[in-house]
Design a protein around this motif. Structure first.
Motif: not given
Length: 436
Positions: A362-364, A393-400, A428-429
């Motif tokens: 994504l753009p960010d 970008k900072d590695g924060f992750r959400v997986v569903v 997730a987003l």
């Protein structure tokens, strides 16, 4: 079985499966959300961080409902050497110091064995002497001097059919968090079993007894009954028995395993194992567990997760582990859907493993990956697994992930999950994860 290595492979694989209660119950579809659940937020190994672990939702859901079992009560005793158990997690020096002080004279290094070493044959003879009259074959043993720890495995026949039986002895920190997890009966939604009890005995020992199955989806009639004892000092005795001559790939030879649940209890609580315990010594203290980071605890994850669901579904069950993993079962009136989620902090070091060429950027700078695949390779028939996976970008992750059944170990109850891929991706987003 032709040697010690063969015996170790056969028995330890079975023991690991037994109290993992997860390994064969579920499967990971590529770099899915498994790693957070398996590791309970303590991403110890790169292999696990990338989600390449054989156990999934039971290692997520029983790890979510049982990391307990992903760690594996039997692995904790049999596979970690003479001083035992679940490997201590690296942590701040302060936590280690506090844990050592808490242990007093035991200290953080555990203690060396005070008794004479026993050979593999001697350990085997203890097991033989504790079993009712019968014939023994396929005998394999490992002594107390073995780095992998003492173990006995044999095929027992009481005249009603051959049955594999095995015992391992080891040690753990009796006050460690891993012990509590390993002694906790799993959620039947993820690991089907006929009975499971966990109790504290009069001498301070803790015991879990379970009558379950080698295959959680019951694709074969192989039964697996197991016992796991943790003494007040932290010694462990783990036993498993099957109604077949081997835990896997052997025909069922009798309706039930040979030892009743009371006999299993007598087996692991016998004083005959004391010389083995004295030879291996006690385990080091576990560092004190760090509290979950804000927003990564189970209550926060569940609250946010439920708030992001579409209005057409209602929640019928929920659960999770203390941090980073949770699950919901929802129903839209057309059948149940199991939803699982991992919310993890900085995962940048494995971003390359988790997001390949097909990932969207994504753009960010957020990376997004979606997958649709089969979830029935080790679970129920016709199960599909849809996954939306994102990393900031900072590695924060959400997986569903979503399944077309209320449990991955049962057959599909609907053609597709109740939530669409777009809805999973939206969950997730969502920015709500950073507001928890």
């Amino acid at each position: 079985m032709s040697g010690a290595d063969d015996g170790r492979d056969v028995f330890e694989e079975g023991l690991g499966d037994a109290l993992r209660r997860t390994g064969d119950g579920f499967s990971a579809d590529g770099p899915a959300l498994i790693d957070g659940g398996v590791l309970r937020g303590r991403r110890r190994l790169r292999r696990r961080r990338t989600g390449m672990v054989s156990a999934s939702v039971a290692a997520m859901a029983v790890v979510g409902l049982g990391t307990s079992y992903a760690a594996g009560a039997f692995d904790a005793t049999g596979g970690s050497g003479r001083s035992g158990g679940v490997a201590a997690q690296p942590g701040p020096k302060e936590a280690k110091k506090e844990a050592a002080e808490k242990k007093g004279s035991k200290g953080s290094k555990g203690s060396k064995g005070s008794g004479a070493d026993l050979s593999g044959g001697q350990v085997l003879r203890i097991l033989e002497g504790l079993l009712p009259d019968g014939e023994f074959s396929g005998k394999e043993g490992r002594g107390t001097a073995d780095q992998l720890g003492p173990l006995a495995h044999l095929v027992y026949d009481d005249g009603h059919g051959k049955a594999a039986i095995g015992v391992s002895v080891g040690s753990v920190d009796p006050d460690g968090a891993s012990v509590e997890e390993q002694l906790r009966c799993p959620d039947k939604r993820f690991v089907p079993y006929d009975s499971c009890t966990s109790e504290k005995l009069t001498d301070g020992a803790r015991l879990m007894l379970m009558r379950g199955y080698e295959y959680p989806d019951k694709r074969a009639e192989t039964k697996l009954w197991s016992a796991y004892l943790v003494t007040a000092e932290g010694y462990t005795v783990s036993a498993s028995e099957w109604n077949a001559a081997a835990e896997k790939d052997a025909p069922v030879s009798r309706p039930q395993p040979p030892l009743g649940i009371d006999q299993l209890k007598d087996l692991v609580t016998s004083e005959k194992w004391r010389p083995v315990m004295r030879a291996i010594g006690t385990a080091p203290a576990e560092p004190l567990a760090q509290p979950p980071a804000r927003g990564l605890d189970k209550a926060s994850i569940l609250k946010t997760f439920k708030g992001l669901l579409p209005e057409r579904v209602r929640v019928t069950a929920e659960g999770g582990q203390e941090s980073e993993y949770a699950y919901l079962v929802v129903d839209d009136g057309k059948g149940a859907t199991l939803l699982q989620i991992n919310v993890q902090p900085d995962m940048r070091d494995v971003a390359g493993d988790l997001y390949g060429n097909g990932a969207e950027k994504l753009p960010d700078g957020t990376l997004v990956s979606t997958r649709k695949g089969s979830g029935d390779d080790k679970g129920g028939a016709g199960i599909v697994m849809w996954t939306a996976d994102m990393m900031r970008k900072d590695g924060f992750r959400v997986v569903v992930s979503a399944f077309n059944s209320g449990s991955q170990s049962t057959d599909a109850t609907r053609p597709e999950p109740a939530l669409s891929m777009d809805e999973l991706k939206s969950i997730a987003l969502s920015g709500k994860w950073r507001e928890s």
